[in-house]
Design a protein around this motif. Structure first.
Motif, PDB file in Angstrom:
ATOM      1  N   LEU A   1     -25.886  15.281  29.879  1.00  0.00           N
ATOM      2  CA  LEU A   1     -24.777  15.704  29.012  1.00  0.00           C
ATOM      3  C   LEU A   1     -23.888  14.515  28.651  1.00  0.00           C
ATOM      4  O   LEU A   1     -23.379  14.428  27.524  1.00  0.00           O
ATOM      5  CB  LEU A   1     -23.955  16.784  29.707  1.00  0.00           C
ATOM      6  CG  LEU A   1     -24.660  18.106  30.012  1.00  0.00           C
ATOM      7  CD1 LEU A   1     -23.676  19.104  30.622  1.00  0.00           C
ATOM      8  CD2 LEU A   1     -25.304  18.704  28.765  1.00  0.00           C
ATOM      9  N   MET A   2     -23.685  13.593  29.601  1.00  0.00           N
ATOM     10  CA  MET A   2     -22.896  12.394  29.316  1.00  0.00           C
ATOM     11  C   MET A   2     -23.584  11.543  28.249  1.00  0.00           C
ATOM     12  O   MET A   2     -22.930  11.037  27.320  1.00  0.00           O
ATOM     13  CB  MET A   2     -22.706  11.577  30.586  1.00  0.00           C
ATOM     14  CG  MET A   2     -21.936  10.281  30.375  1.00  0.00           C
ATOM     15  SD  MET A   2     -22.083   9.114  31.775  1.00  0.00           S
ATOM     16  CE  MET A   2     -23.789   8.609  31.593  1.00  0.00           C
ATOM     17  N   LEU A   3     -24.888  11.384  28.373  1.00  0.00           N
ATOM     18  CA  LEU A   3     -25.626  10.597  27.387  1.00  0.00           C
ATOM     19  C   LEU A   3     -25.558  11.243  26.011  1.00  0.00           C
ATOM     20  O   LEU A   3     -25.447  10.548  24.989  1.00  0.00           O
ATOM     21  CB  LEU A   3     -27.080  10.442  27.834  1.00  0.00           C
ATOM     22  CG  LEU A   3     -27.306   9.599  29.094  1.00  0.00           C
ATOM     23  CD1 LEU A   3     -28.758   9.690  29.544  1.00  0.00           C
ATOM     24  CD2 LEU A   3     -26.914   8.145  28.856  1.00  0.00           C
ATOM     25  N   ASP A   4     -25.629  12.576  25.968  1.00  0.00           N
ATOM     26  CA  ASP A   4     -25.480  13.277  24.683  1.00  0.00           C
ATOM     27  C   ASP A   4     -24.124  12.976  24.062  1.00  0.00           C
ATOM     28  O   ASP A   4     -24.018  12.710  22.849  1.00  0.00           O
ATOM     29  CB  ASP A   4     -25.622  14.789  24.883  1.00  0.00           C
ATOM     30  CG  ASP A   4     -27.054  15.204  25.193  1.00  0.00           C
ATOM     31  OD1 ASP A   4     -27.973  14.410  24.916  1.00  0.00           O
ATOM     32  OD2 ASP A   4     -27.251  16.324  25.712  1.00  0.00           O
ATOM     33  N   ALA A   5     -23.079  13.033  24.879  1.00  0.00           N
ATOM     34  CA  ALA A   5     -21.724  12.778  24.373  1.00  0.00           C
ATOM     35  C   ALA A   5     -21.581  11.326  23.920  1.00  0.00           C
ATOM     36  O   ALA A   5     -20.974  11.048  22.877  1.00  0.00           O
ATOM     37  CB  ALA A   5     -20.698  13.109  25.453  1.00  0.00           C
ATOM     38  N   GLN A   6     -22.129  10.399  24.695  1.00  0.00           N
ATOM     39  CA  GLN A   6     -22.041   8.997  24.307  1.00  0.00           C
ATOM     40  C   GLN A   6     -22.836   8.716  23.038  1.00  0.00           C
ATOM     41  O   GLN A   6     -22.431   7.896  22.202  1.00  0.00           O
ATOM     42  CB  GLN A   6     -22.524   8.112  25.453  1.00  0.00           C
ATOM     43  CG  GLN A   6     -21.588   8.086  26.635  1.00  0.00           C
ATOM     44  CD  GLN A   6     -22.081   7.200  27.766  1.00  0.00           C
ATOM     45  OE1 GLN A   6     -23.290   6.965  27.897  1.00  0.00           O
ATOM     46  NE2 GLN A   6     -21.177   6.709  28.587  1.00  0.00           N
ATOM     47  N   LEU A   7     -23.963   9.392  22.868  1.00  0.00           N
ATOM     48  CA  LEU A   7     -24.760   9.234  21.648  1.00  0.00           C
ATOM     49  C   LEU A   7     -23.983   9.736  20.441  1.00  0.00           C
ATOM     50  O   LEU A   7     -23.999   9.096  19.368  1.00  0.00           O
ATOM     51  CB  LEU A   7     -26.075   9.989  21.797  1.00  0.00           C
ATOM     52  CG  LEU A   7     -27.092   9.849  20.660  1.00  0.00           C
ATOM     53  CD1 LEU A   7     -27.457   8.388  20.434  1.00  0.00           C
ATOM     54  CD2 LEU A   7     -28.338  10.679  20.955  1.00  0.00           C
TER      55      LEU A   7
ATOM     56  N   ILE B   1      -5.309   9.210  32.222  1.00  0.00           N
ATOM     57  CA  ILE B   1      -4.935   7.918  31.635  1.00  0.00           C
ATOM     58  C   ILE B   1      -5.887   7.538  30.510  1.00  0.00           C
ATOM     59  O   ILE B   1      -5.473   7.091  29.429  1.00  0.00           O
ATOM     60  CB  ILE B   1      -4.921   6.831  32.728  1.00  0.00           C
ATOM     61  CG1 ILE B   1      -3.842   7.139  33.764  1.00  0.00           C
ATOM     62  CG2 ILE B   1      -4.695   5.454  32.114  1.00  0.00           C
ATOM     63  CD1 ILE B   1      -3.877   6.227  34.971  1.00  0.00           C
ATOM     64  N   ALA B   2      -7.201   7.729  30.746  1.00  0.00           N
ATOM     65  CA  ALA B   2      -8.198   7.374  29.733  1.00  0.00           C
ATOM     66  C   ALA B   2      -8.056   8.235  28.489  1.00  0.00           C
ATOM     67  O   ALA B   2      -8.219   7.738  27.356  1.00  0.00           O
ATOM     68  CB  ALA B   2      -9.598   7.506  30.316  1.00  0.00           C
TER      69      ALA B   2
ATOM     70  N   LEU C   1     -16.297   5.892  25.211  1.00  0.00           N
ATOM     71  CA  LEU C   1     -17.435   5.847  26.134  1.00  0.00           C
ATOM     72  C   LEU C   1     -16.963   5.879  27.589  1.00  0.00           C
ATOM     73  O   LEU C   1     -17.567   6.539  28.435  1.00  0.00           O
ATOM     74  CB  LEU C   1     -18.258   4.576  25.882  1.00  0.00           C
ATOM     75  CG  LEU C   1     -18.994   4.487  24.536  1.00  0.00           C
ATOM     76  CD1 LEU C   1     -19.658   3.129  24.394  1.00  0.00           C
ATOM     77  CD2 LEU C   1     -20.014   5.598  24.382  1.00  0.00           C
ATOM     78  N   GLU C   2     -15.876   5.187  27.862  1.00  0.00           N
ATOM     79  CA  GLU C   2     -15.337   5.166  29.221  1.00  0.00           C
ATOM     80  C   GLU C   2     -14.812   6.536  29.631  1.00  0.00           C
ATOM     81  O   GLU C   2     -15.020   6.976  30.768  1.00  0.00           O
ATOM     82  CB  GLU C   2     -14.210   4.131  29.319  1.00  0.00           C
ATOM     83  CG  GLU C   2     -13.597   4.023  30.703  1.00  0.00           C
ATOM     84  CD  GLU C   2     -12.430   3.057  30.741  1.00  0.00           C
ATOM     85  OE1 GLU C   2     -11.830   2.904  31.830  1.00  0.00           O
ATOM     86  OE2 GLU C   2     -12.100   2.460  29.694  1.00  0.00           O
TER      87      GLU C   2
END
Length: 470
Positions: A187-193, A404-405, A445-446
């Protein structure tokens, strides 16, 4: 007659000693535990580890993946076969107290020397030069469990069987954690893509604006080159992330016992939810839930049994044997009853002599191995408490990092809007626009990576508390 009766009484007395223990077992050590885990928000005795899988992992696509992994994963299948094998061995131990029985049927022919006593007797009384022997008998042998050797072997078999169950539970706990972590990574990779594609579109728009201004002489070719370099940075991320997505899908498929293929997902990273209260409970309850700790406890039972077996091997063993059947030197009257019947019984006590040093060494080694098991138990408890505390502090601090991010992302998104407006009005240069876009890409991305780490910390807490095998 009196001596014979006394011998019988002596043997019965030895058999009665079978309930006695010749070695003292070491109990499960008491480990100093804190009242509550470090960084625990509450002191609630209820723990999320008591929740079944479908209550902790509520997403349907992840539930399907977990169900497939639990059933089809090859490590799980091997663990189930280990349980099946140990169960068969344990069931066999109930016959350990029974005597062993053997059926023997034998036919023999002996041609003694004519000048021997047997040869002269056979020639004179039987009228033959051959002596034949026909025997059919049942032999029994029974060892009295005087020093608890058999009892300890049975106890060891039970502990080994229970260990295979705990091993299976431990494998399932780790499997559930690994699959869910991989799913959240996907799911993280999907969001980053999606972020990379969005930023690529933003860079394309900026590059077109720079192109118009270059045509009108408002910027130099250096601005075009810098914008193109920034665009290629975002573009390069796309095939990298697409590769990572496929590799992660393949890994999840293999964990689920299936051929590599696409992993269905009906949820995105921001939609994943966990129970509102992530209560850890109390450390003492955690010890009873974690399969790895219970497995070490059973290892102590095995070590106790091994000490008892080694100690019993140093003491005399009482073996009673009996044999009965039919015997004849002629086949014609082999089964003539009762003339061909015979029987015998004997009892003996065997005391090892020259092997005593070896047996004593084995006994001392078994005691050392037991001491090692106690140390390993204490170590496993210490590691378990540490894992829970680590997960709790990760959850707490990652939440602060996410806040914070997220604020940084909102600030930088506003900075992009302002830099574009200022650039169009001539109050900002192209480097400020490119820098703002680069900062947004990295901060988004972070932020996604921090959200992924939060989900992973929740899974770590669930696993370290002993959840995932129910």
């Amino acid at each position: 007659m009196k001596n014979y009766v006394n011998k019988i009484y002596f043997l019965v007395l030895l058999a009665a000693l079978s309930a006695c223990k010749i070695s003292k077992n070491v109990d499960t050590p008491n480990v100093a535990l804190p009242e509550n885990f470090r960084n625990a928000a509450t002191a609630d005795t209820i723990s999320i580890a008591d929740l079944p899988l479908d209550s902790f992992f509520t997403d349907a696509s992840l539930q399907r993946l977990l169900d497939s992994a639990i059933v089809k994963n090859y490590d799980m299948q091997v663990a189930l076969k280990n349980i099946e094998s140990a169960q068969l061995l344990f069931k066999q131990t109930k016959f350990a107290y029974l005597p062993s029985a053997n059926l023997n049927i034998g036919v023999g022919s002996n041609r003694p020397s004519d000048n021997s006593l047997n040869g002269l007797s056979a020639s004179s009384f039987l009228g033959t030069s051959h002596i034949e022997d026909f025997t059919a008998n049942v032999g029994l042998s029974w060892e009295a469990d005087i020093w608890g050797k058999i009892r300890n072997r049975n106890g060891r078999a039970l502990a080994e069987y229970l260990q295979t169950i705990e091993a299976k539970n431990a494998i399932q706990t780790n499997l559930v954690a690994t699959v869910s972590q991989g799913f959240y990574n996907l799911l993280m990779l999907d969001a980053q893509l999606a972020i990379a594609k969005k930023n690529l579109a933003l860079n394309d728009s900026t590059l077109r604006i720079f192109g118009f201004q270059f045509t009108s002489g408002q910027v130099t070719s250096l601005a075009i080159q810098q914008a193109e370099a920034q665009r290629l940075t975002a573009a390069k991320l796309i095939p990298q992330l697409q590769q990572s997505v496929i590799l992660q899908e393949n890994a999840l498929s293999i964990l689920a016992g299936e051929l590599p293929g696409r992993t269905q997902r009906d949820i995105n990273l921001d939609e994943v939810s966990f129970p509102k209260s992530l209560s850890a409970g109390v450390p003492s309850a955690m010890l009873n839930r974690r399969p790895d700790i219970r497995r070490v406890e059973l290892a102590l039972d095995i070590a106790n049994a091994n000490v008892g077996i080694a100690k019993a091997s140093m003491y005399p063993s009482l073996v009673i044997t009996a044999s009965g059947g039919i015997n004849s030197f002629k086949a014609s009257n082999w089964f003539s009853i009762p003339a061909s019947l015979f029987g015998l019984a004997s009892g003996g006590i065997t005391q090892p002599l020259f092997q005593r040093n070896l047996l004593k060494t084995q006994f001392e080694v078994s005691k050392v191995e037991r001491e090692k098991t106690v140390i390993q138990f204490r170590q496993s408890v210490l590691y378990a408490v540490g894992e829970v505390s680590d997960a709790l502090v990760k959850i707490e601090k990652l939440k602060e990092q996410e806040d914070i991010a997220a604020t940084r992302v909102r600030t930088l998104e506003q900075a992009i809007t302002n830099s574009n407006l200022l650039f169009q009005s001539g109050m900002a240069n192209y480097l400020e626009v490119i820098t703002a876009q680069s900062n947004v890409l990295q901060s988004e991305l972070e932020l996604v990576a921090i959200k992924r780490a939060q989900l992973g910390a929740n899974v770590d807490l669930y696993r370290s508390l002993g959840g995932g095998w129910k």
